[in-house]
Design an enzyme around this catalytic site. Structure first.
Site, PDB file in Angstrom:
ATOM      1  CD1 TRP A   1      -6.437   0.242   5.289  1.00  0.00           C
ATOM      2  CD2 TRP A   1      -4.513  -0.702   5.936  1.00  0.00           C
ATOM      3  NE1 TRP A   1      -6.383   0.319   6.636  1.00  0.00           N
ATOM      4  CE2 TRP A   1      -5.226  -0.260   7.075  1.00  0.00           C
ATOM      5  CE3 TRP A   1      -3.297  -1.344   6.115  1.00  0.00           C
ATOM      6  CZ2 TRP A   1      -4.730  -0.433   8.365  1.00  0.00           C
ATOM      7  CZ3 TRP A   1      -2.818  -1.512   7.389  1.00  0.00           C
ATOM      8  CH2 TRP A   1      -3.516  -1.060   8.500  1.00  0.00           C
TER       9      TRP A   1
ATOM     10  CG  ASP B   1      -2.798   5.019  -7.344  1.00  0.00           C
ATOM     11  OD1 ASP B   1      -2.058   4.070  -7.639  1.00  0.00           O
ATOM     12  OD2 ASP B   1      -3.344   5.123  -6.239  1.00  0.00           O
TER      13      ASP B   1
ATOM     14  CD  GLU C   1      -0.066 -12.362   1.948  1.00  0.00           C
ATOM     15  OE1 GLU C   1      -1.155 -11.889   1.574  1.00  0.00           O
ATOM     16  OE2 GLU C   1       0.132 -12.766   3.122  1.00  0.00           O
TER      17      GLU C   1
ATOM     18  CE1 TYR D   1      -3.044  -3.104   1.069  1.00  0.00           C
ATOM     19  CE2 TYR D   1      -1.645  -3.256   3.012  1.00  0.00           C
ATOM     20  CZ  TYR D   1      -2.617  -3.793   2.192  1.00  0.00           C
ATOM     21  OH  TYR D   1      -3.143  -5.022   2.482  1.00  0.00           O
ATOM     22  NE  ARG D   2      -2.100   6.961  -2.067  1.00  0.00           N
ATOM     23  CZ  ARG D   2      -3.217   7.082  -2.779  1.00  0.00           C
ATOM     24  NH1 ARG D   2      -3.376   6.389  -3.889  1.00  0.00           N
ATOM     25  NH2 ARG D   2      -4.166   7.913  -2.392  1.00  0.00           N
TER      26      ARG D   2
END
Length: 498
Positions: free
Chosen positions: A204, A299, A250, A190-191
């Site tokens: 998020w 973005d 993950e 997330y940025r």
């Protein structure tokens, strides 16, 4: 081979002539972004004129203001995964289909027959047994530990990429959270907007697992621990971008991709684990209901996303190597570094998607569609409205549900040949009958929907039409060369003087 950390991969790129060191001082305000955007578009027509001739990874060695506590420069790695070739090298793959083939092989349910079959079955089990993450007590990323008032996010090279961005952002921080009740871990990308020396905003989105973790913590009246890791081993960074179901770890996936276990170390101030071989880690807590305005931000849609309130993380510790570097990414109008990462996800998850939708032959997620605005799928059409069945199955499949446009073609169409797809879609469609329009969820960042989070979607049936679907004219045959004549011309081609 896969790489244990970012720096060993960069050395490998340099040996191959695929890394450019920039030793001149550069400004993280607009200048780094402009350089990176030109370089990552270098393999396409250069819109700027006089731009670079080659798409390479970049290592900015002198970023203005980026220094360790003892004054050493903190280099910034950019465009690291900017080509499929580099991404394959980073993950130790010959091509992006390799992992998809391995996943597909693991999913085959056949019982073993004979010694060779038993050997194959044991081999599959060994692949999974060897890849869970491994806990270690000491880690390079904790060679320097800053806590409390010593934390200073201004030391790190955050980027102000586009003119109207609302501030400086960390764009490739791997965010770790865990479910407050189940303890299930999530790793997401997330940025992160730097708000001050000890605060960052967590962008998020509504469909992300970390959003759910924070919502549960708020319901329980608890604060949520968060850790953000930068400059991680390449397979870990890729795994953070992959749209995995919430019950798949993950780090297990990263281990499977790279063929060996990922080493994790306990954080210093929060009950989470992070990659031992990362470069920099931020640790902190989210208090229930505490948000700050975040954005605007240029973005991956190619447009600015608006200001919205997002949770504000108070950073309690900043750990790093003695000579750290940071890794970031520039997003915007394609092509960007997002392209190879999205292409990898497309190929890796085809076998899993085929389990949900066995009718699927192949699919493509065009970069121009941001990998979720458009999906092109091919099927072996067997019955009336088969294409429409597949459309609705895709709209019900995990994050494929965000797809806005689905184009369905016959299996003899190469879904990756966009000119071929366009020829089918433009010529094979009666839009009064073959266009399906529905309403459903869309991406958090979708600016075209009239209401945020949901909007209209369309499915285009570009397959051949059947009499049972009401088409009684007799579907025509496509033009093709005579095979014998084509073979003759092949043999005589040089005689023609070409």
């Amino acid at each position: 081979m896969a790489y244990d950390d970012l720096r060993s991969f960069l050395k490998a790129l340099e040996r191959r002539g695929q890394l450019k060191r920039v030793r001149a001082e550069v400004d993280p305000h607009l200048e780094v972004g402009e350089i990176t955007d030109r370089v990552q578009k270098a393999s396409r027509e250069d819109q700027h004129g006089g731009g670079p001739a080659k798409n390479v990874a970049l290592l900015f060695e002198n970023v203005r203001g980026a220094r360790t506590p003892d004054g050493k420069p903190i280099p910034l790695a950019m465009n690291v995964f900017g080509t499929e070739e580099r991404l394959c090298l980073a993950l130790g793959l010959k091509n992006l289909d390799e992992i998809g083939d391995r996943i597909g092989d693991l999913l085959k349910p056949e019982l073993p027959h004979g010694v060779s079959g038993l050997r194959d079955a044991l081999g599959k089990a060994a692949q999974l047994k060897s890849v869970p993450p491994k806990h270690v007590k000491k880690a390079p990323v904790q060679e320097v530990v800053l806590t409390g008032e010593d934390v200073d996010l201004d030391l790190l090279p955050a980027l102000h990429t586009w003119p109207d961005d609302g501030g400086s952002f960390f764009n490739l921080g791997l965010t770790h959270t865990k479910h407050p009740e189940t303890g299930g871990r999530n790793l997401g990308l997330y940025r992160l907007q730097r708000q001050d020396k000890r605060t960052i905003s967590m962008h998020w989105q509504i469909h992300k697992d970390s959003t759910n973790h924070y919502a549960v913590a708020q319901r329980l009246g608890e604060r949520l621990p968060v850790a953000v890791a930068f400059g991680c081993p390449p397979a870990v960074t890729y795994a953070a971008t992959a749209p995995l179901p919430s019950d798949i770890d993950e780090y297990l996936f990263a281990g499977f991709v790279q063929g060996k276990r990922v080493e994790l170390v306990d954080c210093k101030t929060v009950p989470l684990q992070v990659p031992a071989n990362a470069e920099v880690v931020l640790e902190g807590w989210l208090e229930p209901g505490v948000t700050l305005p975040e954005g605007p931000f240029g973005d991956h849609t190619g447009f600015y996303t608006p200001v919205e309130p997002f949770p504000a993380l108070t950073v309690t510790a900043m750990t790093m190597r003695e000579d750290p570097m940071l890794q970031s990414i520039v997003v915007g109008r394609p092509p960007t570094e997002d392209g190879p990462l999205g292409r990898a996800t497309e190929r890796f998850f085809l076998p899993l998607l085929k389990i949900i939708i066995p009718d699927l032959v192949d699919y493509a997620l065009p970069e121009a569609g941001g990998f979720h605005n458009c999906a092109i799928v091919s099927i072996d059409k067997r019955y009336p409205k088969h294409a429409q069945k597949v459309m609705h199955a895709i709209w019900g499949a995990h994050l494929m549900s965000l797809t806005k446009l689905i184009i369905v073609v016959d299996s003899d169409c190469d879904v990756h040949d966009y000119a071929e797809v366009a020829w089918r879609a433009f010529g094979n469609v009666d839009y009064s009958r073959d266009l399906t329009v529905v309403e459903g969820v869309v991406d958090h960042l979708d600016h075209a929907s009239y209401q945020q989070f949901y909007g209209g979607k369309a499915g285009v049936d570009a397959t051949r039409k059947l009499p049972e679907e009401g088409y009684h004219r007799g579907w025509p045959e496509m033009i093709a060369s005579d095979p014998m004549t084509a073979a003759k011309v092949d043999r005589r081609w040089k005689e023609y003087g070409f």
